[in-house]
Design a protein around this motif. Structure first.
Motif, short mmCIF file in Angstrom:
data_model
loop_
_atom_site.label_atom_id
_atom_site.label_comp_id
_atom_site.label_asym_id
_atom_site.label_seq_id
_atom_site.Cartn_x
_atom_site.Cartn_y
_atom_site.Cartn_z
N GLU A 302 0.53 -1.35 0.38
CA GLU A 302 0.01 0.16 0.06
C GLU A 302 0.88 1.04 -0.20
O GLU A 302 0.81 2.39 -0.37
CB GLU A 302 -0.49 -0.30 1.33
CG GLU A 302 -1.52 1.44 1.23
CD GLU A 302 -2.42 1.56 2.97
OE1 GLU A 302 -3.12 1.94 3.37
OE2 GLU A 302 -1.13 0.96 3.11
N THR A 536 -5.09 2.84 -3.32
CA THR A 536 -5.03 1.75 -2.66
C THR A 536 -6.03 1.12 -1.56
O THR A 536 -5.25 0.49 0.07
CB THR A 536 -3.62 2.46 -1.28
OG1 THR A 536 -4.10 3.44 -1.14
CG2 THR A 536 -2.58 2.38 -2.27
N ALA A 544 -5.53 -5.47 -4.04
CA ALA A 544 -4.62 -6.82 -3.89
C ALA A 544 -5.04 -8.21 -4.99
O ALA A 544 -3.93 -8.31 -4.94
CB ALA A 544 -5.48 -6.85 -2.13
N TRP A 592 -0.01 -5.66 4.15
CA TRP A 592 0.66 -5.26 2.36
C TRP A 592 2.38 -5.34 2.83
O TRP A 592 3.05 -5.43 1.72
CB TRP A 592 0.46 -4.28 2.41
CG TRP A 592 -0.70 -3.73 2.20
CD1 TRP A 592 -1.88 -2.93 3.33
CD2 TRP A 592 -1.99 -3.70 1.25
NE1 TRP A 592 -2.46 -2.22 3.67
CE2 TRP A 592 -2.83 -3.08 1.80
CE3 TRP A 592 -2.16 -4.42 0.54
CZ2 TRP A 592 -4.61 -2.95 1.47
CZ3 TRP A 592 -3.15 -4.29 -0.35
CH2 TRP A 592 -4.50 -3.36 -0.17
#
Length: 817
Positions: A302, A536, A544, A592
């Protein structure tokens, strides 16, 4: 035993054995990945971004659907017409795959101002290159119609569009029940095994330790394991032995160089600008190094993406952090420049930005909505120009061009106040000189008689020379090839993608199907900061999913979604949708962490399977979509080069300094004398200077990424030129001699040298027949060298080097199992 030996002999056989007939006939073998869905998606994106706008802007006014009648009675707006035979021995206008036989390309190369049937002015050099590239890549288009119809493209309503698999929210996925739970080593295996059982296939045996170590070491570092690493892994009998290997590799600086290269592919990194003269960008390497360091630091994904979009506006911990965040915006600055005067073609640079952002981060072909609403996915022109306004409100660093051969707008990395103090006098002088250039040009354009025109032309040339002299005395300060805030404003739709034909003004924001957010009332900047947050947001269904699919792809050779930069209607659906969502959710929950995803994937039983074939499985699933075996993969271009240097002992693992570009005061490159250079290097391939227009010949030959496009998946070709390179190229010859010298220094006996060669190159000792074959070959070679003028003391080294070239050309060296 003999079956296993034959299998190994086949793997270790010459990679180019099957090219013998091709070498005799000069035939080419079709690339393995040619025609894949991802290759087609990339080709369509290239057409939409680089070719359709040229056709619309330069051709269709005379040869399109609105020309009544079309000039020369020739229509160019359908693919069928372009491909049709023209009779009377005339070549087709387009011959897919062969620009040299395509009539349009031939005419364009020779100057279309002399051809009555075509527009009365030349295309720019980069437009011609784009047309040639499109034809060479089979002239692929999304459909037969090359011109927008003018009618709106029908789309489902957004609520219906959001039901498409990739636009649905990521869901928590329960672990499926399976018949062989003991087979599973981690949750991934439950999803993989459940799909195998559904499809009627079964997993093959696990890979042996040597194979697994070689696989993991190339996978995470792009280099072969050393004999010492092999010995240590074989000696470690603990249950966590492979997990320890993974942690060691992830901690290596080599990891960031390998996985940073993957990101540089999708970011279409280059050390040159891509406009007609392809000006060098010495500062681009700072962005390359930032990417490598970000992977080594396991920067949260991110944060990794945010800094590349808006790092210059983010708070910093200290001065060093501020510098790095500015450098990160090289991701946006890396967008290609176009034409002789790229400052006048910024719509093309912004189009490249949007296309790259969409493909790399969202797995969406947003660039296809530039000239018309997207034909297949729920992205409209309004969506496109909502994003366009954000980047039109952003200042891009100017790297130089034929018309203005100097840099401006680079982001200073020293203290801003000090930078302003140093740059202010220079910028004032340059602005005055630039104003004189514009004044004399405008005056020349208004001249009404030849003597005045000639006099003013001389004044204009002198003004340009003076401006260039001023630019060559620019203060030298540390700077980044990045972006900065411009004048905030909304953009107008460009009808048919033409800036000179504006439509409605569109408020800056995010695509409607992904939320449709607009800038908040208190936002007074370009909008990049809100954009980075929208991209994000864990609620973004693509963010993702796209990245975990890329991680999976680079581990297994293909993604769960096999079109990794196209999660739309023209892409492929996921083979394991529940697994994809499980990984996406785990990615978010891990903070992340990309390294955490590596550990999860690589400790699965699915990753550790062998590449052994199984007849029944092959019958049911020949493409191995359901992961019953590990997919054998060829090394990519950088891995081939780095592995050769590594085993020869010549690989320099330090980070190199700047590329040896010529001094800036010698930057007088033009479209007819563009910058071109190849800088020899013993450093890793990721550090080799890469141009956009004239690519490095080694990387072209072995299917390296094209820096003109976001590359999600490299093709794999097998050609006679590759075979000839491995047999005859000075690079291979020099490294073979170095390899031979290394072996003869390390081992006193011939058998010892053969053994070490196999350990270094293949990660295993030679078998009995391999010893015999090598001894016989070396004896015969030395005997033949006796008739040459090679000194007796050097014949054994020359013979060994010849044998090592066959190792470099072998399947076992060039493929990972």
């Amino acid at each position: 035993m003999m079956d296993g030996l034959r299998m190994r002999r086949d793997r270790a056989g010459n990679f180019f054995r099957l090219l013998a007939m091709a070498l005799c006939s000069c035939a080419l073998i079709t690339p393995v990945a040619r025609g894949s869905a991802e290759e087609r998606a990339v080709a369509i994106a290239f057409f939409e971004l680089h070719v359709r706008p040229t056709l619309i802007g330069r051709c269709f006014s005379c040869h399109g659907p609105t020309a009544q009648p079309p000039r020369g009675n020739l229509r160019l707006d359908t693919r069928a017409v372009l491909l049709a035979a023209r009779g009377a021995g005339k070549p087709a206008l387009i011959v897919p795959g062969d620009p040299d036989k395509s009539e349009i390309v031939i005419l364009l190369r020779h100057g279309i101002e002399d051809v009555n049937a075509l527009p009365a002015h030349r295309l720019t050099a980069d437009q011609l290159v784009d047309i040639e590239t499109w034809v060479r890549r089979d002239a692929i288009t999304p459909d037969d119609n090359l011109a927008p119809s003018g009618a709106p493209v029908p789309h489902p309503d957004l609520s219906a569009a959001r039901k498409f698999w990739s636009l649905r929210p990521v869901q928590e996925q329960p672990l499926p029940a399976v018949h062989l739970p003991a087979w599973s080593q981690n949750p991934i295996d439950r999803f993989v095994l459940a799909k195998m059982q559904e499809k009627g296939v079964h997993p093959v045996a696990a890979a042996d330790k040597r194979t697994l170590l070689r696989r993991a070491t190339f996978d995470l570092t792009g280099l072969p394991p050393t004999p010492e690493e092999i010995i240590a892994f074989l000696a470690d009998t603990s249950p966590d032995a492979f997990a320890h290997v993974i942690d060691r590799l992830l901690a290596s600086p080599r990891y960031g160089e390998r996985w940073g290269r993957h990101w540089l592919d999708v970011a279409h990194y280059s050390d040159t600008a891509g406009e007609d003269a392809d000006f060098p960008i010495p500062e681009a390497a700072r962005y390359r190094d930032w990417v490598i360091d970000a992977f080594n630091q396991d920067k949260p994904y991110e944060q990794f993406v945010k800094e590349q979009i808006v790092g210059d506006l983010m708070p910093a911990r200290d001065e060093a952090d501020r510098r790095q965040k500015i450098i990160a915006t090289g991701y946006l600055a890396m967008s290609r420049r176009f034409g002789v005067a790229p400052e006048h073609e910024m719509q093309l640079t912004i189009a490249d930005t949007i296309d790259t952002l969409g493909r790399s981060v969202l797995g969406a072909t947003l660039g296809c909505a530039r000239c018309h609403d997207h034909k297949f996915d729920p992205f409209s022109m309004r969506d496109y120009y909502a994003l366009y306004g954000i980047f039109e409100s952003t200042n891009y660093a100017f790297p130089g061009s034929e018309e203005r051969p100097f840099q401006i707008g680079f982001a200073p990395l020293i203290d801003p106040a000090k930078a302003s103090e140093v740059l202010k006098p220079y910028e004032a002088s340059l602005a005055a000189a630039e104003a004189d250039v514009r004044r004399t040009f405008d005056a020349r354009a208004k001249a009404t008689d030849a003597p005045t025109y000639q006099r003013l032309t001389g004044e204009w040339e002198r003004a340009k020379n003076h401006r260039n002299d001023v630019s060559h005395h620019a203060p030298v300060i540390e700077a980044a090839y990045g972006v900065s805030e411009g004048t905030p404003h909304d953009a107008c739709i460009q009808k048919r993608g033409e800036p000179g034909d504006p439509g409605d003004s569109i408020a800056r924001g995010f695509p409607e199907v992904l939320g449709g957010q607009r800038l908040p009332p208190d936002e007074h900047g370009s909008g990049r900061l809100p954009l980075s947050n929208w991209l994000t947001d864990p609620a973004n269904p693509l963010f993702a999913r796209v990245m975990v699919n890329r991680i999976w792809q680079y581990h297994f050779g293909k993604g769960i979604v096999q079109t990794p930069s196209d999660f739309g209607n023209r892409g492929k659906p996921p083979t394991h949708p529940e697994l994809l969502d499980f990984l996406a959710k785990r990615f978010v929950d891990s903070g992340w962490s990309i390294k955490a995803m590596h550990r999860l994937v690589m400790t699965s039983q699915a990753y550790q399977l062998s590449a052994t074939d199984d007849a029944a499985n092959t019958q049911a699933d020949a493409a191995d979509d359901f992961l019953w075996q590990f997919r054998r993969q060829r090394l990519d271009a950088e891995e081939i080069r780095d592995a050769i240097l590594a085993v020869s002992g010549n690989l320099d693992l330090s980070r190199p300094g700047p590329h040896p570009f010529p001094p800036r005061d010698g930057w007088h490159f033009t479209q007819h004398a563009a910058f071109a250079a190849i800088y020899p290097s013993m450093h890793r391939g990721v550090y080799v200077m890469q141009q956009r227009i004239k690519r490095h010949p080694f990387f072209v030959l072995f299917d390296g990424a094209d820096p003109n496009l976001s590359t999600a998946e490299r093709s794999v070709s097998v050609t006679p030129l590759q075979a000839l390179f491995m047999m005859n190229d000075p690079f291979v010859e020099e490294e073979s001699m170095a390899f031979a010298g290394r072996l003869r220094t390390a081992r006193d006996t011939q058998d010892g040298q053969i053994e070490l060669a196999y350990e270094l190159a293949y990660g295993r000792p030679p078998e009995a027949d391999e010893y015999s074959e090598a001894r016989a070959y070396l004896a015969q070679y030395v005997q033949k060298l006796a008739a040459t003028n090679i000194p007796a003391g050097k014949r054994e080294t020359a013979a060994l080097a010849s044998h090592l070239r066959s190792i470099f050309s072998s399947n076992e060296f060039l493929f990972v199992e």
